[in-house]
Every structure is written in C-alpha cells, then in structure tokens.
Scaffold this motif. Structure first.
Motif, short mmCIF file in Angstrom:
data_model
loop_
_atom_site.label_atom_id
_atom_site.label_comp_id
_atom_site.label_asym_id
_atom_site.label_seq_id
_atom_site.Cartn_x
_atom_site.Cartn_y
_atom_site.Cartn_z
N PRO A 42 0.80 -1.22 0.00
CA PRO A 42 0.00 0.00 0.00
C PRO A 42 0.84 1.28 0.00
O PRO A 42 0.39 2.30 -0.49
N ASP A 43 2.07 1.21 0.51
CA ASP A 43 2.93 2.40 0.52
C ASP A 43 3.73 2.56 -0.77
O ASP A 43 4.44 3.54 -0.95
N VAL A 44 3.63 1.57 -1.67
CA VAL A 44 4.28 1.63 -2.98
C VAL A 44 3.23 1.21 -4.01
O VAL A 44 3.20 0.05 -4.44
#
Length: 138
Positions: A42-44
C-alpha cells in the motif's frame, strides 16, 4: 494461518502461475516453486511482494530466465549455483543470500549437488500485474 492455497489462487488469477508454480518435474525437469505469500504494497502503489520456496531435486536446474522485479534469495538447505549475466557462477550454501536486479539475465540457477536436495527462499518485489519469471529473450 495457511496462506498457500489462497496464494496459488491469486497467482493463477493474476496469470503468474506459469512457469513458476507448476514447473517441477521429478524426472529431472525444472524446479518446484511453492508460493508462501503474495502481498500488495500500500505504501508503494502498483507494487507487490511474492515470497516462495524454490526446491531443487539433486542435479536439477532452472532454464535461463529473468525476473521483471528485484529478487532476494536465501538458501535454506543444500547449495545452489547462481550466475547472472556478466558475472561468474557463485555457489551459495545454506544461510547465504544474494540479490538480483530487475531484468538481470539469470543464466544459471541449479542445485550444486547430484545427490542432495537444495531449497531457497525467494522474495520478489514486482509490478502487481507482472510475471514472476520469464524466459530469456532469444
């Protein structure tokens, strides 16, 4: 929690199964790959991680290939010979690891022993819609 069955279903749905998951032939064909986890990052956005156990029978080898994303490999059992394009072959023993940059030609990946099995943990960072393993271009 057993994630193996859901991971195989997700890999199949994403057209990532071939040639990894069912590439094993006990009669000396390619390695056996057992997916352990598939996780979107989710952070990439657009990236995912695939974690799998790669098992080689004695004397077994992979066909030359490449991976579209980064690969981290850790030998769990036995010894594995690996050679990337432009490099010399290296034998990695249980407890040793290596890194493969995206799209590097993986010319050699094989069990170093003709009498004992070898296993490694492969951890790949790749595009969500990418293929885990591709044959080298001709």
């Amino acid at each position: 929690m057993n994630v193996r069955k859901p991971v195989i279903a997700m890999l199949a749905a994403a057209s990532l199964v071939h040639p990894w998951v069912f590439a094993h032939d006990v009669g000396g064909g390619e390695e056996k790959v057992s997916p352990m986890q598939l996780q979107n990052l989710p952070d990439v956005p657009g990236k995912q991680v695939v974690m799998a156990i790669v098992s080689y029978a004695p004397g077994q080898a992979s066909l030359p290939h490449l991976h579209a994303g980064s690969v981290f490999a850790y030998v769990l059992e036995g010894e594995v010979v690996s050679q990337l394009g432009g490099q010399l072959p290296v034998t990695y023993r249980a407890g040793e690891s290596w890194y493969e940059p995206p799209r590097a030609a993986h010319l050699v990946s094989r069990n170093a022993s003709s009498t004992r099995p070898a296993r490694l943990l492969a951890w790949l960072v790749m595009d969500e819609d990418g293929k885990v393993k591709e044959p080298l271009p001709k």
